[in-house]
Design a protein around this motif. Structure first.
Motif, short mmCIF file in Angstrom:
data_model
loop_
_atom_site.label_atom_id
_atom_site.label_comp_id
_atom_site.label_asym_id
_atom_site.label_seq_id
_atom_site.Cartn_x
_atom_site.Cartn_y
_atom_site.Cartn_z
N ALA A 183 0.74 -1.33 0.03
CA ALA A 183 0.01 -0.08 -0.14
C ALA A 183 0.88 1.28 0.21
O ALA A 183 0.74 2.11 0.76
CB ALA A 183 -1.03 -0.20 1.11
N ASP A 191 -10.82 2.95 9.37
CA ASP A 191 -9.48 2.76 8.51
C ASP A 191 -9.52 3.94 7.22
O ASP A 191 -10.52 4.04 6.65
CB ASP A 191 -9.45 1.46 7.91
N LYS A 192 -8.60 4.62 7.44
CA LYS A 192 -8.21 5.64 6.34
C LYS A 192 -8.26 5.04 4.84
O LYS A 192 -7.53 3.96 4.78
CB LYS A 192 -7.09 6.43 6.47
N VAL A 193 -9.04 5.07 3.81
CA VAL A 193 -8.90 4.58 2.53
C VAL A 193 -7.81 5.42 1.72
O VAL A 193 -8.39 6.66 1.50
CB VAL A 193 -10.27 4.17 1.84
N LYS A 194 -6.96 4.82 1.33
CA LYS A 194 -5.97 5.66 0.38
C LYS A 194 -6.03 5.02 -0.95
O LYS A 194 -5.50 4.23 -1.36
CB LYS A 194 -4.46 5.79 0.87
N TYR A 238 -11.04 -3.82 4.69
CA TYR A 238 -12.47 -4.09 3.91
C TYR A 238 -12.24 -5.11 2.78
O TYR A 238 -13.29 -5.64 2.74
CB TYR A 238 -12.37 -2.77 3.08
N GLY A 244 -7.73 -1.32 1.18
CA GLY A 244 -7.01 -1.82 2.66
C GLY A 244 -7.29 -3.02 2.90
O GLY A 244 -8.43 -3.81 2.60
N GLU A 245 -6.68 -3.72 3.92
CA GLU A 245 -6.68 -5.04 4.19
C GLU A 245 -8.05 -5.40 4.73
O GLU A 245 -8.64 -6.60 4.61
CB GLU A 245 -5.55 -5.52 4.86
N TYR A 287 -8.19 -5.30 -2.48
CA TYR A 287 -7.07 -4.89 -1.40
C TYR A 287 -6.69 -3.26 -1.74
O TYR A 287 -6.01 -2.74 -0.75
CB TYR A 287 -5.94 -5.76 -1.99
N GLN A 288 -6.88 -2.59 -2.57
CA GLN A 288 -6.57 -1.19 -2.76
C GLN A 288 -7.48 -0.42 -1.70
O GLN A 288 -6.90 0.59 -1.35
CB GLN A 288 -6.95 -0.80 -4.19
#
Lengths: 337, 255
Positions: free
Chosen positions: A85, B89-92, A227, A224-225, A221-222
């Protein structure tokens, strides 16, 4: 709305393919022996004398090598950026390429003592072990340090250590065959044979198809783990797939072309910007083509600028790629601040 | 709608990180189609508890059951069909449009390449409309404000069509208008579609209005659990948060 979007993507693909064809032809024609484009076409149809040999047996495999290995390196970079990431993760920065290089050098020298010449598969196996070893160290450290920037600095340090040890071995090895090793350890697409190309293309195509088939999980996966897991992705299996694919592709490049720096970071960034999208389904093939274009251009400069002297491919890709990395980091910093 | 059906149940559930137990041996039953809020002081373990209910972290003891199936025994895919989440969680992401992010909620339903069907697109558009994001649908996600991002991730969770919706601080970053709208949407999902909602909330007034059940967590235990009327009776909330009755700025609803 979707048609307009698709049209944009098709235009982007046409641009990439056109650039690839043009650069491919220029690469065939230009060099220490200048050959006209019409002679290039003549060589394809089996005519032409001495220059035909240069085209079909020296320059054409080299063009394929730049295309396939450049593409593989870029896709490997994209997978690693997804995994960590982080937009500046890449095979070179994380020391994976250097690990592969070290193992290849060690294996080559070890076998040369017994008078054995290493073959393609031996090179790839050694490089794969090296890249997995470097990746293993990075993963062990990533369990301890949560900060991405520190992890990347550790990767750069691993890279330096591996490169230093490789240089040491190459300098002190006493064999005329080491001359080849010296050029290879600087990084170059030269000296690649059609037999090498056969092996390279099979492995690259398999890895490319596998990466493409991972488009859907990569897109999850973009986010975040957490989600990704909540949407039904088996994180453990997916991470292993990413590691194996990116290590294999980085290893392949290291085995045949030595170190090629910054391509894995610069190309995914440029291609995503061109497509204005980061949907893996759309950008993975684009990143592969973009990597080919980038490396063909870099190889052209390496061969032509100081002809007949040849630059190492890594010096050219560094000059083209490093400013892009700085740009990405500044952009990240602005967003964070 | 079977009002007494239990959607989620915990059995002597202990949660925490590594070996540090944060919340110990909790027994809890959540009715299907109800709205449950977890309240309590900072650091009491609300988020950790919620993350365990969502399958983010493994329990240190006990178990969570969804419709009598063990949450940690089912596959990630099976869980994703029952439950969706909105986390802090921050989504980037770069170069991803609001529509693309929201439509990720269709992940469990799309084929192996993740291509959206007509129906997926319709469902996504409907929910985007519902949360008032239609005008932003073509914008890039990373250009949005934190509040807008929060609404996109809320939409994504609904688009996954869960039976249980788990929300961690869903109202954070939202201004008054969108806080109220979010409450209406949560109420609608629970009453009309029978979705079970479990969330952590900081705003007590909102928790009191929206919830069928409140769970108060303090010092690693369920301190009390009941309807808003029961929980807000007497001095209970003041004790939970250790607030003085004479506190100068004590809000009206706690007086």
């Amino acid at each position: 709305m979707f048609n307009k979007e698709n049209f944009k993507y098709i235009v982007c693909y046409i641009i990439l393919i056109a650039a690839l064809v043009v650069l491919g032809l220029v690469n065939l024609a230009a060099g220490s022996v200048d050959i006209s484009i019409s002679d290039v076409f003549a060589a394809f149809s089996g005519e032409g004398g001495k220059s035909a040999y240069i085209i079909t047996d020296i320059r054409l495999p080299r063009v394929f090598a730049a295309l396939l290995l450049g593409g593989a390196l870029s896709v490997a970079g994209f997978l690693l950026q997804t995994f960590f990431a982080n937009p500046i993760a890449g095979p070179f920065v994380l020391g994976i390429s250097s690990g592969a290089k070290l193992f290849v050098a060690l294996t080559m020298i070890f076998l040369l003592q017994y008078g054995i010449q290493i073959n393609s598969f031996g090179m790839i196996t050694a490089a794969f072990c090296g890249s997995m070893a470097a990746m293993g160290i990075i993963l062990l450290m990533s369990a301890k340090v949560k900060s991405m920037s520190i992890l990347i600095i550790c990767g750069i340090m691993i890279g330096y250590i591996c490169t230093a040890v490789t240089d040491f071995i190459v300098t002190f090895a006493e064999d005329s065959n080491i001359v080849n090793l010296h050029y290879w350890s600087l990084g170059s697409f030269s000296g690649i044979t059609w037999d090498n190309i056969k092996v390279i293309s099979v492995i690259v195509l398999v890895c490319l198809v596998c990466s493409f088939l991972l488009s859907k999980p990569i897109s999850a996966y973009q986010l975040g783990e957490g989600y990704a897991k909540s949407m039904g992705l088996n994180i453990t299996v997916f991470r292993i797939e990413l590691i194996l694919l990116s290590s294999l592709m980085s290893a392949l490049v290291a085995a045949f072309a030595g170190p090629v720096s910054f391509v894995g970071i610069a190309v995914p960034h440029l291609v995503k910007t061109l497509f204005k999208s980061s949907r893996p389904l759309i950008v993975i093939p684009g990143i592969f083509l973009g990597g080919g274009v980038f490396c063909l251009f870099a190889d052209l400069i390496a061969r032509v600028v100081f002809a007949p002297l040849e630059l190492s491919i890594s010096s050219v890709t560094a000059i083209m790629g490093a400013p892009i990395v700085i740009f990405i980091m500044l952009k990240e910093r602005r967003k964070a601040g | 709608m079977g009002q007494d059906k239990i959607a989620l149940r915990t059995d002597k559930l202990s949660v925490g990180y590594e070996k540090n137990i944060i919340v110990k041996e909790m027994n809890l039953s959540v009715k299907a189609g109800s709205v449950t809020s977890i309240i309590g002081p900072n650091g009491a373990g609300k988020s950790t508890f919620l993350k365990t209910l969502a399958g983010y972290i493994e329990p240190l003891g006990g178990m969570v059951y969804l419709d009598d199936a063990s949450l940690f025994g089912m596959s990630d895919h099976a869980r994703s069909l029952k439950m969706s989440v909105l986390m802090t969680d921050k989504v980037k992401v770069e170069w991803m449009k609001v529509f693309d992010i929201a439509s990720m909620g269709r992940y469990p339903y799309t084929g192996s390449m993740g291509v959206l069907s007509e129906e997926d697109i319709k469902k996504t558009s409907e929910v985007i409309e519902l949360v008032g994001l239609s005008a932003l649908k073509e914008r890039y996600f990373n250009e949005l404000s934190d509040g807008q991002k929060q609404r996109v991730m809320f939409a994504r969770a609904i688009i996954q069509e869960p039976k249980i919706l788990v929300l961690d601080e869903p109202s954070s970053f939202l201004d008054m208008k969108y806080k109220l709208e979010m409450l209406s949407i949560i109420r609608k999902l629970s009453r009309e579609d029978g979705v079970t909602v479990i969330m952590t909330l900081h705003e007590l007034e909102m928790a009191r209005q929206i919830s069928d059940m409140l769970i108060c967590i303090k010092d690693g235990c369920i301190e009390c659990c009941g309807t808003p009327e029961e929980v807000f009776a007497g001095d209970h909330i003041l004790k939970l948060y250790e607030i003085d009755r004479d506190s100068e700025f004590l809000p009206e609803f706690l007086r």
